[in-house]
Design a protein around this motif. Sequence first.
Motif, PDB file in Angstrom:
ATOM      1  N   SER A  84      -8.499   1.568   1.041  1.00  0.00           N
ATOM      2  CA  SER A  84      -7.786   2.455   1.960  1.00  0.00           C
ATOM      3  C   SER A  84      -7.395   3.715   1.189  1.00  0.00           C
ATOM      4  O   SER A  84      -7.418   3.738  -0.049  1.00  0.00           O
ATOM      5  CB  SER A  84      -6.528   1.764   2.493  1.00  0.00           C
ATOM      6  N   TRP A  88     -16.726   3.246   0.012  1.00  0.00           N
ATOM      7  CA  TRP A  88     -15.619   4.189   0.120  1.00  0.00           C
ATOM      8  C   TRP A  88     -15.972   5.647  -0.170  1.00  0.00           C
ATOM      9  O   TRP A  88     -15.171   6.536   0.130  1.00  0.00           O
ATOM     10  CB  TRP A  88     -14.460   3.758  -0.779  1.00  0.00           C
ATOM     11  N   GLU A 107       0.832  -1.203   0.000  1.00  0.00           N
ATOM     12  CA  GLU A 107       0.000   0.000   0.000  1.00  0.00           C
ATOM     13  C   GLU A 107       0.871   1.260   0.000  1.00  0.00           C
ATOM     14  O   GLU A 107       0.545   2.250  -0.671  1.00  0.00           O
ATOM     15  CB  GLU A 107      -0.931   0.009   1.213  1.00  0.00           C
TER      16      GLU A 107
END
Length: 672
Positions: A450, A488, A174
């Motif tokens: 994320s 999201w 990430e």
Amino acid sequence: MKQTVPLATDRVEAFLRRFFGSGNDAWPNMEAGHAWAKRTEPFVKIALGDNDAPIVLPRWVAADQNFMMYAIARDPGDVSKTADLIEAFAGPTYVHCNMERGGLRPTLLNHDDPVERAITDLVGERSTFRLTTGETEKHRKNLTEALGLMQQTYLRRPPRLWRVVKPVGRLIAEFNAALAAGSEAASLDLLEQLAAAGGLTATNLAHLKLKRLDRLGVSTRVLEFPSLQDVARQDPPAPVKAAILNAVYTVALEESLSARNLEAAKANLITHGRVVPELLGGNPQSYGPQAMTVLLLASVILKNADAARRFVATVEDLDQTPEISALVWNEANAFVVQTAGDPASSILARPEDTMDSVAPISDWPALFSALAEGDIEARQALEDEQWSLWPTPAEHDEALAQFLDELSDSAARELWRAVGSFIDAVGYDDPAPACAHAFIRNAVLFNRYSPGDLAALQALMDITLRAAPSAKQYAETLKDIGSDTERWVAPERASSVLDFVDRLFLAACPDPEARTRLCSRLLGPLSAHSRRLNEADLAFARRLSEDLGIGFSWDVPGGEDDEDTPAVFPAATLLLYSLDEAVLTRCQEELKRLAPAVKVLTAYDHVGTPQLRQKARAADVIVLATRCAKHAATGFIDQNKTTKHVGYANGSGSASLLRAAVDRLRLAAAES
């Protein structure tokens, strides 16, 4: 899985006595009859309770009429969650600080302040948010009530005794994706998560920090990095060596070589390049012209003929000669010729025993195949950025996409390690749309939402749209991106959401209905909560809604939020940097509406130029988007700036750049 361990009650009680002691008039010494005891007691009870809710406490300094609230994560692993909660319940509506860089950041507390020292003694550094608001009683009441509601709502949620802790490998993937996609705040947040999670040595964590600083172009901070000499001595990966060498070039050589002063360049390299002798070994094939310039000149200064031969041969192999300073190139070649007959220099130009072993992985299909099998060599190839020497992924686009789509779940998770490298390798000029779309399907399948993953997802969508897809391909891409938006899309991620919408507006549109469907799904939740958007996001959302002909309402209700009228920005010069010219144009147009007194300069140079130097020196505020950015340009800006007001977009789109610009302009105005 990790269990949240509550803080001991006696420790919290001792902390509270210190917090409400000297320096805090909100509830002096926690006296029962004090006028503000009733409003403060609910926060104290939650702090003392057996729960994992963030600690929230008020502070009032009567001497200067200064009010603030502290929100404290009880565990380092809860910092990101605490930031999300604050943004969701208080956000830019009530919080007037710490909202720069696209997101809320922990506060660096003052150890000399007795109240803030009590906090660091309880939970350590980087776990606390100092929140301020307007000067009126109404402002203070609104912030206090919003944070109280945040705590009460959190405590009423279904109990969870365990918190999922991401594996270190997933966090690193990430981080690399966020870095490649230009998500500055997300990459910093992931570094903090990696530090809190453990599992990485201090050296490996230092490597990631240096890579990030190199991407941001802050060369001075690279050379001032703690224990840099120790990092260099431990033979770091090639990208870390390149980061250090790039910084040395920018600080020590760039100005002197531009002035054609070789002797000054040598003197500066001796002064600022103390770590360079440790970096002469290893394979320099992945280094850029700046790093190679440092190595060439250092080998001459050190009278290391073998190294000079090797670096000259490397520059020729990489066709970098036109990008190397003629002064340095001639000096290095003269030194090589001069020492050609030296018996001590009998080793060939690139001897095998001085080079890193050549990895068997030599192209993108081989990398994908090896990663799917969990090959350690493949992970090392990614870490060393060996892919920078290969042909673009576009040459294998369809084959890579098919390979990704046929993977098992475990192998597909492993391949996400490569998404950051893929984004960097593709850049803006060589789209690989089929592979990018396959990575999008990977992200949706495994719920990769994320902040860092969202930045990568937006970059992947950009890659597919730049390839001028057919109507069918376009509709399929948009359908995949919109398949799970409820997971999201939220006001606290407004700039990321608006980046998606703006890219859809700027790109060619072979299927208007598909675009309208996705944009409606993205903008709808923001419109429903428009009062929670900050000024820049609200203005840009309204603009996008108009441009797309989607009739959402963006009016902020009057009344209690009248204090949030748009700020009036004083005259200033703002420099925006991005490699995406369309984003620069879009952001410049919107800033003319929001801040008409601000002069906006734009730059998209790949290397330092006289024009870029002039713009950097003239700017009162500088904001950079770092997706695919080159250190040659970002480092040049950093060295030539005359202002401390430098910000970074938390993504590569117009909304992220606009939000960062408005935040930095507001901060500069407040400090002027």
